[in-house]
Design a protein around this motif. Sequence first.
Motif, short mmCIF file in Angstrom:
data_model
loop_
_atom_site.label_atom_id
_atom_site.label_comp_id
_atom_site.label_asym_id
_atom_site.label_seq_id
_atom_site.Cartn_x
_atom_site.Cartn_y
_atom_site.Cartn_z
N ALA A 58 8.64 -5.18 -10.55
CA ALA A 58 7.76 -4.69 -9.50
C ALA A 58 6.90 -3.55 -10.00
O ALA A 58 5.71 -3.45 -9.66
CB ALA A 58 8.58 -4.26 -8.28
N PHE A 151 11.98 -7.05 -5.36
CA PHE A 151 10.60 -6.66 -5.03
C PHE A 151 10.54 -5.99 -3.66
O PHE A 151 9.91 -4.94 -3.50
CB PHE A 151 9.70 -7.90 -5.05
CG PHE A 151 8.86 -8.00 -6.29
CD1 PHE A 151 9.45 -8.01 -7.53
CD2 PHE A 151 7.48 -8.09 -6.21
CE1 PHE A 151 8.69 -8.11 -8.68
CE2 PHE A 151 6.71 -8.18 -7.35
CZ PHE A 151 7.32 -8.20 -8.59
N ARG A 185 1.86 -4.08 -1.67
CA ARG A 185 2.95 -4.91 -1.14
C ARG A 185 2.43 -6.31 -0.82
O ARG A 185 3.05 -7.32 -1.17
CB ARG A 185 3.54 -4.25 0.11
CG ARG A 185 4.63 -5.07 0.78
CD ARG A 185 5.04 -4.43 2.11
NE ARG A 185 6.02 -5.24 2.81
CZ ARG A 185 7.33 -5.15 2.65
NH1 ARG A 185 7.83 -4.27 1.81
NH2 ARG A 185 8.15 -5.93 3.33
N LEU A 188 1.55 -8.24 -4.18
CA LEU A 188 2.69 -8.58 -5.03
C LEU A 188 3.60 -9.62 -4.39
O LEU A 188 4.12 -10.50 -5.08
CB LEU A 188 3.48 -7.31 -5.37
CG LEU A 188 2.73 -6.30 -6.25
CD1 LEU A 188 3.59 -5.09 -6.54
CD2 LEU A 188 2.29 -6.94 -7.56
#
Length: 556
Positions: A58, A151, A185, A188
């Motif tokens: 991440a 993540f 956020r 990803l």
Amino acid sequence: MIRRPLRIWWLALRLAVGLWWDGQRWSYPGGPTPERRSQRARRRARWLTREFLGLGSAFIKLGQLLSARPDVLPAELVEELSALQDRVPSFSFEVVQQLLEQELGERCAEIIDLEEVPLGSASLAQVHRASLRSGRQVVLKVQRPGLERLFRLDLEVLQQVARVVQRHPRWGRGRDWVGIAQECRRVLLRELDFRLEAEHAARFRQQFLDDPGIRIPAVVWELSSRRVLCLDYVPGIKITDREALVAAGIAPAAVAEKGAASYLQQLVRFGFFHADPHPGNLAVAADGALIYYDFGMMGQLSGRLRSRLGRMVRAAAGRDAAGLVAELQAAGVLAPGIDPGPVRRLVRVMLNEALTPPFSANVLNKLSGDLYELVYGQPFRLPPELIFVMRALSTFEGVGRSLDPGFSLVAIARPYLLPLMTSSGAGGNDLLGEISRQAAQVGSRALGIPRRLDESLARIEQGDLQVQIRAGETDRLLRRLALAQQSAGQSMLLAGLAVAAALLAVSTRPTLVVIPLVAGLPVGLGWLKLQARLARDGRLDQLPGMAAPPAPPSGD
């Protein structure tokens, strides 16, 4: 899982303390110089990059995203993060086989000759070459196990950190850290769904079907799922391997120009573009065609923004500073509620005097006090739609220069900007519509002139007309005077508290000394902040063209 959030918070705390330390003049032995500040900033950036690599998937992706934010991060940190590439060990072949069976079920029978050694291993997945029963050569991108849970945990902690930083009076000013965290956020988590990447690859391939110079692997839909992506195997020479390109009879400069042309087509014509064009995602086929890989990170420009970019280009070409600033405001590049005057004057000087650095001293002279307004107001923003554009262009600029030292994306861009200058290439109807719109604006303003004149005359007769005179030098002096007065007041208060503490220390009740010491702590912190602001003002005054004019010669 409590250890990982604690590790992330500990990293954030160490980074905050380190940045505070780097900003203190007294922390530099022998005094701060631009070279010493830059060296320390680079060491801090390298340390943060190592920490991101240690935290894993991440944070590697987060660093790559943040490298597109020169508007909110120091230049040294952006440079280090832009070089952050996945260096993650591969996971076992047994795990790969288990994941394929879980995701594909009976369809796994179509896969034969799956190579045990991966072609590449990254933070999100690793890629294995295989053959299908039909004889088709493919690659299988298999996601790392347990990645989504990790993540979501990391991104939740990062949003908490962003909310804390946003409340800081100095670090949060002019920056939307919460918005940046939310955007990271969203991007990803979308990248974890390989079904979206398959759709991106198919759409991107469709754009260049008629261009033999661009090659995009086709998707094998029946062998793709949320955590597995199957694509045609398209081999090529790594784009930065100049020796191999020359040995294959391919001119590196021609490859750079072809890549730049394809990128400008993606931005201007299609509005859908590859947002991560680092050397690992680009290759060159034996016949010189450019190959694109990895479609997890794609960008899209809306028709509205493309049209607005066209108007920006036309305004810049016509040196229309007011029109360009109005378009910047409408696009969200300028923060709402700021005074557009300093920005308008900056844009006018940039359009009329020089478009590329280094700037002559007279440019700074003409801006004068506007520099203060721009530094304090921090008017510029980077809308989410433009983040990937900036990242993609800056990344490909580096790739182009590695192929051809004389590579210039701006020079290649000129023919692609012409459609933007003629109403984004949408044809004569839009051009006539633009002329009609401007004519309507001129007509409405002309009709309003008599009423505005009548109102102004009435205000003059009533004595209500106010004239505002803008004096940049006076504004700066008044601001510094106010800061100096606050500093003097707080210094006197600190002195009084110090005297009280000394008297209490020698009194019959010395424990009461803690009262003035505790009371002096917030006062002392406020005094330090004022000193930092005064020091920043002093550095701005030392810029060429900002210093006070020399005194006239005496008559002696």
